[in-house]
Design an enzyme around this catalytic site. Sequence first.
Site, PDB file in Angstrom:
ATOM      1  N   LYS A  49      29.624 -30.607 126.670  1.00 51.12           N
ATOM      2  CA  LYS A  49      28.479 -31.271 127.473  1.00 51.12           C
ATOM      3  C   LYS A  49      28.810 -32.561 128.024  1.00 51.12           C
ATOM      4  O   LYS A  49      29.034 -32.918 129.237  1.00 51.12           O
ATOM      5  CB  LYS A  49      26.994 -31.391 126.923  1.00 51.12           C
ATOM      6  CG  LYS A  49      26.402 -30.020 126.741  1.00 51.12           C
ATOM      7  CD  LYS A  49      25.195 -30.094 125.849  1.00 51.12           C
ATOM      8  CE  LYS A  49      24.655 -28.810 125.297  1.00 51.12           C
ATOM      9  NZ  LYS A  49      23.666 -28.598 124.361  1.00 51.12           N
ATOM     10  N   GLN A  93      20.501 -32.639 120.407  1.00 52.36           N
ATOM     11  CA  GLN A  93      21.122 -31.258 119.870  1.00 52.36           C
ATOM     12  C   GLN A  93      20.349 -30.820 118.854  1.00 52.36           C
ATOM     13  O   GLN A  93      20.171 -31.372 117.850  1.00 52.36           O
ATOM     14  CB  GLN A  93      22.632 -31.596 119.807  1.00 52.36           C
ATOM     15  CG  GLN A  93      23.182 -30.357 119.444  1.00 52.36           C
ATOM     16  CD  GLN A  93      23.476 -29.567 120.727  1.00 52.36           C
ATOM     17  OE1 GLN A  93      23.583 -30.076 121.885  1.00 52.36           O
ATOM     18  NE2 GLN A  93      23.599 -28.375 120.539  1.00 52.36           N
ATOM     19  N   ASP A 116      16.328 -31.177 128.830  1.00 52.25           N
ATOM     20  CA  ASP A 116      16.135 -29.479 128.153  1.00 52.25           C
ATOM     21  C   ASP A 116      15.065 -28.860 128.440  1.00 52.25           C
ATOM     22  O   ASP A 116      14.786 -27.792 128.402  1.00 52.25           O
ATOM     23  CB  ASP A 116      16.481 -29.781 126.630  1.00 52.25           C
ATOM     24  CG  ASP A 116      17.743 -29.233 126.260  1.00 52.25           C
ATOM     25  OD1 ASP A 116      18.534 -28.942 126.942  1.00 52.25           O
ATOM     26  OD2 ASP A 116      18.091 -29.663 124.794  1.00 52.25           O
TER      27      ASP A 116
END
Length: 279
Positions: A49, A93, A116
């Site tokens: 990422k 994460q 997200d």
Amino acid sequence: MTVLIRGKELAEKIVDEIEKEVKNYDKKPGLTVIIVGENPASKVYVNKKKKTAEKAGFNSEVIELPETVSQQELENYIDNLNNNPAVDGILVQLPLPGHINAYDIIEKINPEKDVDGFHPVNAGKLVTGLNPYAVSCTPYGIVRLLEENNIEIEGKNAVVIGRSNIVGKPLASLLLNRNATVTVCHSRTKNLKEICSRADILVAAVGRAKLVKADWVKPGAAVIDVGMNRTEDGKLAGDVDFDEVSEKAGYITPVPGGVGPMTIAILLFNTLKLFKLHN
Ligand code: NAP
């Protein structure tokens, strides 16, 4: 003939377009990823990422915290990022260690920085057909893959195996919002094979290597494999038995090189969208 849906190619195109667009701005979009602990798979994803975000010209920061970090400390980091105008997107994460309440952490993120799309505000907007600030990356990446390959969604039978908050549920909403008839299956579903065999679009987001076999698949169906599993010999395998199913499906995504790269491309797409919202 079966069409191989190469997510990697579309993902590279999306990242290239974002990179070109970002060059036109005086400021750089800012993406901060928080990673807790030493999970090797999480570290690989976070590095990818960061690398891709930097390639696209973003300011990308990774905050690495020890496994022992407390709920309060983690929430303090998020507060600081929420208040930092240089940060457009915050990603924590997952999975988080057992002593951390992941729901509370996600809820702590400002929904306008929730790249997200997991915050209840964004999840709720998606379910109610409103416009979320960001839509979950993997599900939205899947829809982009279907659209790019001119796979009709409206009126089709879509079966999603898996009901997680990060893949199955948001994907079901996205498909429903596009007028598919959606069935969501899970570990308690009876007659899974029979339900799958009626699907025009079959998405496997389970986490069980090669679960979906050829006799689960309607001839010509679009089969999307989200799974990323390590087999005993250390190889990466999807949830679909690719060798068998690719003989029967109309479209199929490979693992690796299918859904995975799209997740990262959409993460950047979401960050850019939030950057534009903030500027
Ligand atoms: P998850 O939270 O573990 O959810 C798995 C889902 O599959 C659950 O709903 C579970 O049912 C269901 N399930 C488990 N065994 C089943 C079975 N035998 N038959 C039918 N359903 C079954 O996983 P996730 O986070 O959604 O991820 C799923 C897979 O996608 C994993 O392999 C993950 O690594 C991969 N993934 C890939 C990407 C990417 O970018 N490519 C992104 C995210 C995830 P219950 O709800 O009843 O337990």
